[in-house]
Design a protein around this motif. Sequence first.
Motif, PDB file in Angstrom:
ATOM      1  N   LEU A  15       0.810  -1.224   0.000  1.00 16.37           N
ATOM      2  CA  LEU A  15       0.000   0.000   0.000  1.00 16.37           C
ATOM      3  C   LEU A  15       0.844   1.275   0.000  1.00 16.37           C
ATOM      4  N   ALA A  16       2.137   1.142   0.184  1.00 17.72           N
ATOM      5  CA  ALA A  16       3.012   2.322   0.289  1.00 17.72           C
ATOM      6  C   ALA A  16       3.027   3.164  -0.983  1.00 17.72           C
ATOM      7  N   LYS A  17       2.673   2.584  -2.103  1.00 14.58           N
ATOM      8  CA  LYS A  17       2.698   3.349  -3.354  1.00 14.58           C
ATOM      9  C   LYS A  17       1.539   4.338  -3.452  1.00 14.58           C
ATOM     10  N   TYR A  18       0.574   4.205  -2.550  1.00 15.00           N
ATOM     11  CA  TYR A  18      -0.567   5.122  -2.544  1.00 15.00           C
ATOM     12  C   TYR A  18      -0.316   6.233  -1.535  1.00 15.00           C
ATOM     13  N   PRO A  19      -0.646   7.464  -1.897  1.00 13.69           N
ATOM     14  CA  PRO A  19      -0.499   8.556  -0.919  1.00 13.69           C
ATOM     15  C   PRO A  19      -1.339   8.266   0.324  1.00 13.69           C
ATOM     16  N   GLU A  20      -0.882   8.766   1.444  1.00 17.46           N
ATOM     17  CA  GLU A  20      -1.546   8.543   2.737  1.00 17.46           C
ATOM     18  C   GLU A  20      -3.053   8.771   2.633  1.00 17.46           C
ATOM     19  N   GLY A  21      -3.813   7.767   3.028  1.00 17.80           N
ATOM     20  CA  GLY A  21      -5.265   7.892   3.078  1.00 17.80           C
ATOM     21  C   GLY A  21      -5.984   7.769   1.750  1.00 17.80           C
ATOM     22  N   SER A  22      -5.279   7.507   0.655  1.00 17.23           N
ATOM     23  CA  SER A  22      -5.956   7.497  -0.635  1.00 17.23           C
ATOM     24  C   SER A  22      -6.475   6.143  -1.115  1.00 17.23           C
TER      25      SER A  22
END
Length: 118
Positions: A15-22
């Motif tokens: 999930l790290a590739k997604y901006p925080e909370g997105s």
Amino acid sequence: MIGGDSVEAIERRLLAKYPEGSPSAEIIEMARIEAEDLFEIKAQIIQRMALYDPTGDWMARGARALDNPRTTSGEESLERLYDIWKDLQETGPLSDEFSRLQEKVFLKKGGPGGDPIA
């Protein structure tokens, strides 16, 4: 946890590739399923390597030998992990994968050639 890795840690990396909370709930759920699948096959590989190579610190840090720094998440693909598992099952310690993984793992503390006991 096995080999220094867990389902939760794998999920975080996916999930790290997604901006925080997105990421959506669906993406989070898919990451969780993928993380469980990756963890399961990694655990099988690590357990097999621990059997074949008792000098390696497989149970504590073996998962790092399965990392792929060329991917965004640092994870090998599930398909690649299954190929590694199949090679280990079919050829055992004589396999190319065995040698490749053995070169990547830390030795047990205090073992022959291993880290000194702290």
